[in-house]
Design a protein around this motif. Structure first.
Motif, PDB file in Angstrom:
ATOM      1  N   UNK A   1       6.580   7.842   3.587  1.00 26.01           N
ATOM      2  CA  UNK A   1       5.381   6.857   3.432  1.00 26.01           C
ATOM      3  C   UNK A   1       6.596   5.929   4.143  1.00 26.01           C
ATOM      4  N   UNK A   2       7.972   5.533   4.312  1.00 26.85           N
ATOM      5  CA  UNK A   2       8.889   4.843   4.280  1.00 26.85           C
ATOM      6  C   UNK A   2       8.883   4.744   6.638  1.00 26.85           C
TER       7      UNK A   2
ATOM      8  N   UNK B   1       0.516  -1.492   0.106  1.00 23.10           N
ATOM      9  CA  UNK B   1       0.112   0.100  -0.047  1.00 23.10           C
ATOM     10  C   UNK B   1       1.099   1.230  -0.163  1.00 23.10           C
ATOM     11  N   UNK B   2       1.886   1.258   1.024  1.00 24.12           N
ATOM     12  CA  UNK B   2       2.953   2.312   0.967  1.00 24.12           C
ATOM     13  C   UNK B   2       3.624   2.809  -0.727  1.00 24.12           C
ATOM     14  N   UNK B   3       3.669   1.607  -1.049  1.00 26.71           N
ATOM     15  CA  UNK B   3       5.066   1.635  -1.937  1.00 26.71           C
ATOM     16  C   UNK B   3       4.022   1.734  -3.022  1.00 26.71           C
TER      17      UNK B   3
ATOM     18  N   UNK C   1       9.887   1.540  -2.357  1.00 26.54           N
ATOM     19  CA  UNK C   1      10.251   2.951  -1.096  1.00 26.54           C
ATOM     20  C   UNK C   1      11.096   3.648  -1.103  1.00 26.54           C
ATOM     21  N   UNK C   2      12.466   2.466  -1.149  1.00 27.63           N
ATOM     22  CA  UNK C   2      13.463   2.983  -0.937  1.00 27.63           C
ATOM     23  C   UNK C   2      13.909   3.435  -2.229  1.00 27.63           C
TER      24      UNK C   2
ATOM     25  N   UNK D   1       7.237   2.120  11.122  1.00 25.00           N
ATOM     26  CA  UNK D   1       6.623   2.051  12.473  1.00 25.00           C
ATOM     27  C   UNK D   1       5.086   1.230  12.314  1.00 25.00           C
ATOM     28  N   UNK D   2       4.496   1.451  11.318  1.00 19.83           N
ATOM     29  CA  UNK D   2       3.644  -0.133  11.355  1.00 19.83           C
ATOM     30  C   UNK D   2       4.010  -1.066  11.725  1.00 19.83           C
TER      31      UNK D   2
END
Lengths: 209, 209
Positions: free
Chosen positions: B88-89, B77-79, B136-137, B94-95
């Motif tokens: 987003x990372x 989802x974040x990607x 993401x990175x 944290x999640x």
DNA sequence: GTCTATAATAGGATAGAC
DNA sequence: GTCTATCCTATTATAGAC
């Protein structure tokens, strides 16, 4: 299930057992690896193993000793040394990571078995290594070189990076060990140093030492 | 070899098997743990296990699924989301760390068996998680938010910290999961961010989101 | 130092009663 | 859903020849 890159040249059987066993232990775990599989990888018969090691446990025990004894000695030396704690931590980290990157064994499984009751006698040295490493970190926080972070957290993060590098390297010696070592040690120090501009001075001092 | 803190309240047997097995697998490895030991910890007889799980392998397989499926969903989802990759990372980290810190199972052994041929069918989802995290990175490096470091190295260091936190937490849910999560995510971002002053803005945005 | 043959046991899983 | 009894295979390790 053939051996990886151990057969060429004149590598003694005992040494080949350590290398192949370390790879199998990394992949399938200590208990998940049978002595037959090790023997197959070394290209001898299963009972021939017992000419070189009294038990399967002793193969793993030797890998643990290889991993811990040299590293603990360096950590203890740096812990007892004088001068900047951040610099001493950097020197220890570079040494340890170079050791990992050049080691012909895949030591991945060592951390996984060190809490197994079967290897209880190996915990003492591991703990000595942890104490030495921790004392350097504590000094760096107390002296103000590091941010006022939780020293527990800093220690853990450092151990995790080292452990990760062991798994990553997997007993395949790399040519650029010093580059990897500097990158990882830099990553850690960047996360912890109060003044990141100190990094240059630390690296310069480490070179000259 | 008694159970740890699972016997109170009304915890179903199947659930207790997962919890106790996860602890034993963490300590002695998957193959090093016998079904009799698991049964002893749960305080049932060994054959009763097989009423709840068809094989010992299926116990481990369920722990792997628990570890990977939810985490992979969040990473994907974040990607796919828009906006600052560093933010987003941070959200993903944290999640994930909160998930680890609140999980009632000790998932330490999962990384250790995921390369075992016995669990080959579980590798695909693990790889999907890795791809999402990596993308993401990559974005954070390409956008200039992160230092121009080796993205491989950054990815590895992140995974190592997460893996370390799993081993550290060891299936004992902690009350201050959000504090730990923030500390570790901060450690990582401090090591990677080009401008460390951005940290405050990232945290503020993560709160409001 | 490696082999074949084999002893000894541990461990995963099933059958069937309650 | 848990139990007792048990089967069967895999595995560590030994004995003794070459």
């Amino acid at each position: 299930m053939a051996n990886t890159a151990t057969k060429n040249e004149e590598v003694p059987t005992r040494e080949r057992i350590l290398r192949e066993a370390s790879r199998l232990f990394a992949r399938k775990g200590f208990h998940g690896t049978s002595t037959r599989e090790i023997a197959d990888a070394v290209e001898i018969r299963q009972p021939s193993l017992f000419h070189h090691f009294p038990t399967k446990r002793d193969i793993m025990a030797e890998l643990i000793d290889i991993d811990h004894s040299e590293v603990a000695a360096v950590a203890e030396r740096e812990a007892a040394a004088e001068g900047s704690a951040a610099l001493r931590l950097y020197r220890y980290l570079v040494w340890d990571i170079c050791f990992i990157c050049q080691c012909p064994y895949d030591l991945t499984s060592v951390e996984g078995v060190i809490d197994d009751p079967l290897f209880a006698d190996k915990m003492e040295r591991r703990d000595a290594l942890k104490r030495a490493r921790r004392s350097i970190i504590d000094e760096a926080v107390e002296s103000g070189e590091f941010l006022d972070v939780d020293a527990d957290l800093a220690e853990k993060a450092i151990v995790w990076v080292l452990q990760g590098d062991i798994v990553e390297t997997a007993g395949e010696p790399v040519p650029n060990a010093d580059v990897i070592a500097d990158q990882l040690a830099t990553f850690i120090l960047r996360a912890l140093l109060k003044d990141q501009d100190q990094l240059g001075a630390i690296k310069a001092a480490a070179q000259s030492g």
